[in-house]
Design an enzyme around this catalytic site. Structure first.
Site, PDB file in Angstrom:
ATOM      1  N   ASP A   1      -2.841  -7.689  -1.608  1.00 25.53           N
ATOM      2  CA  ASP A   1      -3.596  -6.779  -0.757  1.00 25.53           C
ATOM      3  C   ASP A   1      -5.063  -7.177  -0.665  1.00 25.53           C
ATOM      4  O   ASP A   1      -5.835  -6.539   0.045  1.00 25.53           O
ATOM      5  CB  ASP A   1      -3.474  -5.338  -1.282  1.00 25.53           C
ATOM      6  CG  ASP A   1      -3.881  -4.305  -0.254  1.00 25.53           C
ATOM      7  OD1 ASP A   1      -3.914  -4.639   0.947  1.00 25.53           O
ATOM      8  OD2 ASP A   1      -4.169  -3.154  -0.640  1.00 25.53           O
TER       9      ASP A   1
ATOM     10  N   LYS B   1       0.834  -1.193   0.000  1.00 26.52           N
ATOM     11  CA  LYS B   1       0.000   0.000   0.000  1.00 26.52           C
ATOM     12  C   LYS B   1       0.874   1.250   0.000  1.00 26.52           C
ATOM     13  O   LYS B   1       2.048   1.213   0.394  1.00 26.52           O
ATOM     14  CB  LYS B   1      -0.885   0.028   1.259  1.00 26.52           C
ATOM     15  CG  LYS B   1      -1.926  -1.058   1.351  1.00 26.52           C
ATOM     16  CD  LYS B   1      -2.690  -0.916   2.663  1.00 26.52           C
ATOM     17  CE  LYS B   1      -3.746  -1.998   2.852  1.00 26.52           C
ATOM     18  NZ  LYS B   1      -4.875  -1.820   1.936  1.00 26.52           N
TER      19      LYS B   1
ATOM     20  N   ARG C   1     -10.031 -11.785   2.288  1.00 23.32           N
ATOM     21  CA  ARG C   1     -10.940 -12.815   1.786  1.00 23.32           C
ATOM     22  C   ARG C   1     -10.296 -14.197   1.831  1.00 23.32           C
ATOM     23  O   ARG C   1     -11.002 -15.205   1.913  1.00 23.32           O
ATOM     24  CB  ARG C   1     -11.400 -12.466   0.374  1.00 23.32           C
ATOM     25  CG  ARG C   1     -10.300 -12.449  -0.685  1.00 23.32           C
ATOM     26  CD  ARG C   1     -10.712 -11.706  -1.933  1.00 23.32           C
ATOM     27  NE  ARG C   1     -10.851 -10.274  -1.671  1.00 23.32           N
ATOM     28  CZ  ARG C   1     -11.259  -9.395  -2.571  1.00 23.32           C
ATOM     29  NH1 ARG C   1     -11.548  -9.787  -3.801  1.00 23.32           N
ATOM     30  NH2 ARG C   1     -11.354  -8.116  -2.262  1.00 23.32           N
TER      31      ARG C   1
END
Length: 449
Positions: free
Chosen positions: A298, A228, A302
């Protein structure tokens, strides 16, 4: 007005100043200051000696009034003891709202004083206490920075939580995750200094309806090798917000003694970068056997949820619900205050939205639009973890998770933000609860103590 040790907060509807129990001089003071009961407006009232007699608090027009409107007063008042008078509405909701508005994250502050409310007459003290504590649990955990809430510390917090509520706890950690069949939890967390783990809490009787909660517990998210930007990392201490909110909800369920067999599954990892980090292009085999090509490291939440959901689904719970700070696309679609709700049971989804609206804890149903499954296609695996094209990111994330649920009678996914970028009614700026009161409201109706 009566005189007691508590300071009165006189609630006034928009245009209702004439009906307020105040002196004519105080009414003139309110008029001079332009107070007419505007929603959230707080005005100090002087007595005849110009000392503080109390406060006027505007609750605004009745139409569209938030149930927790007293949260504005809790947020604005300084430390002290207060009581509500006048048109404060439902006493239990008023007390909850005031307390949630008065919340301060004080772990790192010398001053820990906050405004305290004497419960209004007829308020349900137990309900107020459990829902305020549920929110506090979620908020405190989310607000705690990752240097004090890494995987090890988070496990300690959860162990203390379980012990205090007589819950059974089981933890699978490190390489034991591979032997136990949780390869994606292991892959996401293996690069961190503190090992990944799956924490499994249970409470209640086996014969009662099975309610299983799953919470995303990423204690910090660098994004992995798909790192990020620094700006995007600033709030990543909140990436365990799903787990924090699930724990708050679990507290409410246990405190109320609802007739359920409760299970709470929390995969806890830090998505860090080191030589052992999982990579873009890797193919992981999930607990369910579905192979997943990594399109973006990233999109890690999930992955860990998928293994936990697969475990939960194996015992065919009556309700399987997960919460996760999963996608930025959810915020683009509905903003920070309105979490998307996905469900295999439309009736349950409607009930959750109704309960959320009544409790100032809104949710909004979004579609499990199966044609978008093709956006996650992979040429070498069963599925890719990152949707192509940049469209419908929250929907595709929900569809990804849906693949790992087959046996649960009903499944709900809440893509929460877990953060209030600006103060809202009963939600100070910072880490926040989302979905707790909405889900608890439905469960209380379906499985009363």
């Amino acid at each position: 007005m009566s005189t007691t040790a508590t300071i009165p907060v006189i609630c006034v509807e928009e245009g209702g100043l004439a009906a307020a129990d105040i002196t004519s001089a105080q009414r003139g003071w309110a008029d001079a200051n332009g107070f007419s009961g505007q929603r959230g407006r707080l005005l100090a009232l002087p007595d005849e000696q110009s000392a503080l007699a109390g406060y006027l608090f505007g609750t605004g027009p009745a139409q569209g009034r938030p149930a927790l409107v007293a949260g504005f007063a809790g947020a604005a008042l300084t430390a002290g003891s207060y009581r509500l008078e006048g048109a404060h509405g439902d006493p239990t909701q008023a007390a909850i709202g005031f307390a949630l508005g008065a919340y301060r994250f004080d772990r790192y502050r010398q001053s820990k004083a906050t405004p305290v409310l004497s419960l209004p007459a007829d308020a349900d003290a137990d309900e107020v206490a459990r829902l305020v504590e549920a929110a506090r649990i979620a908020r405190d955990l989310i607000n705690t920075p990752a240097n004090d809430l890494g995987p090890d510390a988070f496990e300690r917090e959860i162990r203390d939580f379980a012990t205090a509520r007589n819950m059974q706890i089981k933890v699978i950690s490190g390489d034991d995750l591979l032997d136990a069949g949780f390869p994606m939890i292991h892959a996401v967390g293996r690069a961190a200094a503190e090992p990944p783990r799956l924490i499994d809490l249970t409470w209640g009787y086996d014969g009662d309806p099975k309610v299983t909660l799953v919470g995303k517990g990423v204690t910090f998210d660098t994004g992995g090798l798909d790192i990020k930007t620094s700006a995007s990392m600033l709030l990543m201490k909140k990436d365990m917000g799903g787990a924090a909110n699930v724990l708050g909800l679990a507290h409410a369920i246990v405190s109320a003694g609802l007739k359920v067999r409760l299970r709470v599954l929390i995969p806890v990892v830090e998505n860090a970068i080191s030589a052992s980090a999982f990579r873009p292009g890797d193919v992981l085999t999930s607990r369910k056997g579905i192979t997943v090509e990594i399109g973006n490291t990233d999109a890690e939440g999930r992955l860990i949820l998928a293994d936990a959901l697969a475990l939960a689904d194996e015992e065919s719970p009556d309700l399987l619900l997960d919460m996760a700070t999963l996608t930025g696309a959810a915020r683009v679609a509905l903003g920070p205050d309105l979490p998307p709700l996905y469900s295999t049971d439309d009736g349950l989804a409607r009930a959750l939205m109704v309960a959320g609206a009544a409790a100032d804890d809104p949710l909004w149903q979004m579609p499990l639009w199966h044609p978008y499954d093709s956006m996650m296609s992979s040429k070498i695996a069963d599925v890719n973890n990152a949707g192509s094209g940049g469209f419908a990111g929250s929907v595709t994330a929900a569809l990804f998770l849906r693949r790992f649920v087959a046996n649960a009678k009903a499944w709900v996914h809440l893509d929460i933000y877990g953060w209030a970028p600006e103060a809202r009614v009963a939600r100070p700026q910072g880490g926040t609860d989302q979905g707790i009161r909405a889900v608890y409201g439905v469960l209380r109706q379906r499985y009363p103590a």
